[in-house]
Design a protein around this motif. Structure first.
Motif, PDB file in Angstrom:
ATOM      1  N   HIS A 171      25.144  61.184  -6.764  1.00 10.53           N
ATOM      2  CA  HIS A 171      25.628  60.718  -8.021  1.00 10.53           C
ATOM      3  C   HIS A 171      27.027  59.914  -7.832  1.00 10.53           C
ATOM      4  CE1 HIS A 171      23.019  63.657  -9.314  1.00 10.53           C
ATOM      5  NE2 HIS A 171      22.845  63.127 -10.436  1.00 10.53           N
ATOM      6  N   GLY A 172      27.647  59.081  -8.864  1.00  8.52           N
ATOM      7  CA  GLY A 172      28.533  58.650  -8.984  1.00  8.52           C
ATOM      8  C   GLY A 172      28.348  57.001  -8.500  1.00  8.52           C
ATOM      9  N   LEU A 173      27.619  56.574  -7.664  1.00 13.20           N
ATOM     10  CA  LEU A 173      27.462  55.210  -7.147  1.00 13.20           C
ATOM     11  C   LEU A 173      27.409  54.171  -8.118  1.00 13.20           C
ATOM     12  CD1 LEU A 173      25.145  56.073  -4.128  1.00 13.20           C
ATOM     13  CD2 LEU A 173      27.460  55.526  -4.080  1.00 13.20           C
ATOM     14  N   SER A 174      26.415  54.476  -9.281  1.00 14.95           N
ATOM     15  CA  SER A 174      26.359  53.406 -10.320  1.00 14.95           C
ATOM     16  C   SER A 174      27.672  53.387 -10.978  1.00 14.95           C
ATOM     17  CB  SER A 174      25.278  53.981 -11.346  1.00 14.95           C
ATOM     18  OG  SER A 174      25.099  52.847 -12.088  1.00 14.95           O
ATOM     19  N   SER A 234      19.829  62.138 -15.061  1.00 19.24           N
ATOM     20  CA  SER A 234      21.216  62.088 -15.014  1.00 19.24           C
ATOM     21  C   SER A 234      21.745  60.626 -15.701  1.00 19.24           C
ATOM     22  CB  SER A 234      21.943  62.388 -13.634  1.00 19.24           C
ATOM     23  OG  SER A 234      21.366  61.419 -12.671  1.00 19.24           O
ATOM     24  N   SER A 235      21.005  60.476 -16.347  1.00 21.79           N
ATOM     25  CA  SER A 235      21.399  58.951 -16.848  1.00 21.79           C
ATOM     26  C   SER A 235      22.640  58.833 -17.813  1.00 21.79           C
ATOM     27  CB  SER A 235      20.205  58.296 -17.797  1.00 21.79           C
ATOM     28  OG  SER A 235      19.778  59.395 -19.093  1.00 21.79           O
ATOM     29  N   ASP A 236      23.002  60.221 -18.130  1.00 23.69           N
ATOM     30  CA  ASP A 236      24.087  60.278 -18.990  1.00 23.69           C
ATOM     31  C   ASP A 236      25.146  60.728 -18.122  1.00 23.69           C
ATOM     32  OD1 ASP A 236      23.568  58.897 -21.247  1.00 23.69           O
ATOM     33  OD2 ASP A 236      22.702  60.746 -22.107  1.00 23.69           O
ATOM     34  N   GLY A 237      24.842  61.002 -16.847  1.00 27.21           N
ATOM     35  CA  GLY A 237      26.068  61.974 -15.956  1.00 27.21           C
ATOM     36  C   GLY A 237      25.458  63.104 -15.471  1.00 27.21           C
ATOM     37  N   LEU A 238      26.012  63.792 -14.339  1.00 24.40           N
ATOM     38  CA  LEU A 238      25.486  64.756 -13.601  1.00 24.40           C
ATOM     39  C   LEU A 238      25.913  66.202 -14.691  1.00 24.40           C
ATOM     40  CD1 LEU A 238      24.382  66.896 -11.391  1.00 24.40           C
ATOM     41  CD2 LEU A 238      26.493  66.517 -10.230  1.00 24.40           C
ATOM     42  N   PHE A 239      27.096  65.982 -15.287  1.00 27.95           N
ATOM     43  CA  PHE A 239      27.509  67.202 -15.922  1.00 27.95           C
ATOM     44  C   PHE A 239      26.690  67.077 -17.310  1.00 27.95           C
ATOM     45  CE2 PHE A 239      30.068  68.388 -19.677  1.00 27.95           C
ATOM     46  CZ  PHE A 239      30.487  69.694 -19.199  1.00 27.95           C
ATOM     47  N   GLN A 240      26.282  66.104 -17.955  1.00 23.98           N
ATOM     48  CA  GLN A 240      25.680  66.068 -18.994  1.00 23.98           C
ATOM     49  C   GLN A 240      24.362  66.577 -18.799  1.00 23.98           C
ATOM     50  OE1 GLN A 240      26.848  64.982 -22.410  1.00 23.98           O
ATOM     51  NE2 GLN A 240      24.981  66.580 -22.693  1.00 23.98           N
ATOM     52  N   PHE A 274      30.952  63.123 -11.538  1.00 25.67           N
ATOM     53  CA  PHE A 274      30.114  63.958 -12.413  1.00 25.67           C
ATOM     54  C   PHE A 274      30.112  63.370 -13.688  1.00 25.67           C
ATOM     55  CE2 PHE A 274      31.790  67.133  -9.292  1.00 25.67           C
ATOM     56  CZ  PHE A 274      30.699  67.877  -9.131  1.00 25.67           C
ATOM     57  N   PHE A 275      30.754  62.493 -14.161  1.00 23.92           N
ATOM     58  CA  PHE A 275      30.655  61.852 -15.716  1.00 23.92           C
ATOM     59  C   PHE A 275      30.264  60.363 -15.504  1.00 23.92           C
ATOM     60  CE2 PHE A 275      33.370  65.290 -15.501  1.00 23.92           C
ATOM     61  CZ  PHE A 275      33.105  66.277 -16.714  1.00 23.92           C
ATOM     62  N   GLY A 276      29.872  59.895 -14.429  1.00 19.90           N
ATOM     63  CA  GLY A 276      29.650  58.230 -14.320  1.00 19.90           C
ATOM     64  C   GLY A 276      28.363  57.932 -15.095  1.00 19.90           C
ATOM     65  N   GLY A 277      27.296  58.677 -14.902  1.00 22.45           N
ATOM     66  CA  GLY A 277      26.117  58.055 -15.537  1.00 22.45           C
ATOM     67  C   GLY A 277      25.616  57.072 -14.971  1.00 22.45           C
ATOM     68  N   GLU A 278      24.131  56.798 -15.555  1.00 26.82           N
ATOM     69  CA  GLU A 278      23.118  55.574 -14.924  1.00 26.82           C
ATOM     70  C   GLU A 278      22.814  55.686 -13.284  1.00 26.82           C
ATOM     71  OE1 GLU A 278      24.285  51.664 -16.131  1.00 26.82           O
ATOM     72  OE2 GLU A 278      24.047  52.255 -18.358  1.00 26.82           O
TER      73      GLU A 278
END
Length: 328
Positions: free
Chosen positions: A163-166, A226-232, A269-273
């Motif tokens: 996660h986080g790359l986008s 995790s389109s809206d982020g890992l946390f979501q 954790f919160f980036g999304g997409e």
């Protein structure tokens, strides 16, 4: 008297209120299930809006077409789709839009469909002040039903990919300046931009689940993307399944060049997409799947308790004070 606006109630509450006009549990997952005599259908709609999700600076129309398709297929896969039948496309475009922009958009759409299956079934066009690409995708429900409310206490939480790359790719494409203390690796920059512009999904995910299933009586597992982020994603699973998620920060898979620090944890954790799959499995099944697919990593477990997310290291819980992306 103040009348509540969408900004006041937020996206999640808006969806909850809209759910009152639908059959029970219709909003619990991104995809709707339509039962038929032969094979059940999964239907998903996702839209990309200019100056909310994209602009002409951060993504070209061909990549945008690809991304519009992948965002929908990701939702189908996260519900257990075994095949994408096709898509319909609704376009809202300013009259000043050049034809070549539309042509490149559709080239990107067709590239994604060629990669992941499906065809263009039709759509609609209208004019507006900003560009909007809304796609409805149709898939066939596979043997396993993947649903947000199917997680159970004691199950292992896993995620595909990183996660986080986008988010980093988005920042780079928008020319966001970072503190001088960060020297980003060129490989990481290129990889992140690729993740933002040309995200990929896991068409073999369902088959790999079936190959490694230790108990064939299990027909439903907890899953979302995790389109809206890992946390979501974790929060959606915990809320829908009435479980507490315990996350092991040390097991979170990160790119080898991903910087350390609070801001970078926020991006992660919160980036999304990222369109990764976040799901839970019984221990034996989780072990078998992780052996088969090295892109899948265990990151924690579900337990009894109030639906929430915690790190096993209490010092990391401050990360959770950040907020997710808001559409309103």
């Amino acid at each position: 008297m103040h009348k509540k606006t969408l900004e006041d109630i937020g996206e999640k509450e808006l969806i909850n209120r809209l759910g009152k006009f639908m059959p029970k549990n219709q909003i619990s997952d991104d995809c709707a299930l339509i039962k038929t005599k032969n094979e059940n259908l999964l239907v998903n709609t996702d839209c990309l809006v200019e100056n909310v999700h994209f602009n002409d600076i951060n993504i070209c129309p061909m990549d945008l077409g690809w991304k519009a398709v992948v965002s929908n297929i990701s939702d189908l896969l996260s519900s257990g789709s075994k095949k994408t039948i096709g898509i319909t496309i609704s376009l809202v475009l300013p009259p000043r839009t050049e034809w070549i922009w539309v042509e490149e958009l559709y080239k990107g759409i067709n590239k994604a469909l060629k990669e992941y299956g499906g065809m263009i079934l039709g759509g609609d066009c209208s004019k507006g002040d900003d560009k909007v690409i809304s796609i409805t995708a149709f898939g066939i429900q596979g043997e396993l039903e993947l649903r947000r409310n199917a997680c159970k206490p004691g199950e292992i939480i896993l995620t595909t990919g990183i996660h986080g790359l986008s988010k980093l790719g988005f920042l780079m494409q928008n020319k966001i300046n970072f503190d001088n203390q960060f020297s980003l690796n060129e490989r990481l920059i290129i990889k992140s931009i690729e993740h933002f512009c040309r995200p990929r999904v896991y068409p073999n995910f369902l088959n790999n689940l079936l190959k490694t299933r230790s108990n064939k009586k299990i027909k439903r597992i907890g899953c979302t993307d995790s389109s809206d982020g890992l946390f979501q994603a974790l929060q959606d699973l915990a809320m829908a399944s009435s479980c507490k998620a315990i996350i092991d920060y040390e097991k979170i898979p990160k790119d080898k060049d991903w910087p350390n620090g609070d801001k970078w944890d926020e991006y992660y954790f919160f980036g999304g997409e990222d369109y990764e799959l976040v799901f839970s499995l019984p221990k034996k099944w989780a072990k078998n799947l992780s052996k088969l697919d090295k892109n899948i990593n265990e990151i924690g477990f579900f337990t009894d308790g109030k639906p929430s997310i915690e790190f096993n290291d209490n010092k990391k819980n401050k990360i959770l004070n950040n907020t997710t992306f808001k559409h309103f």
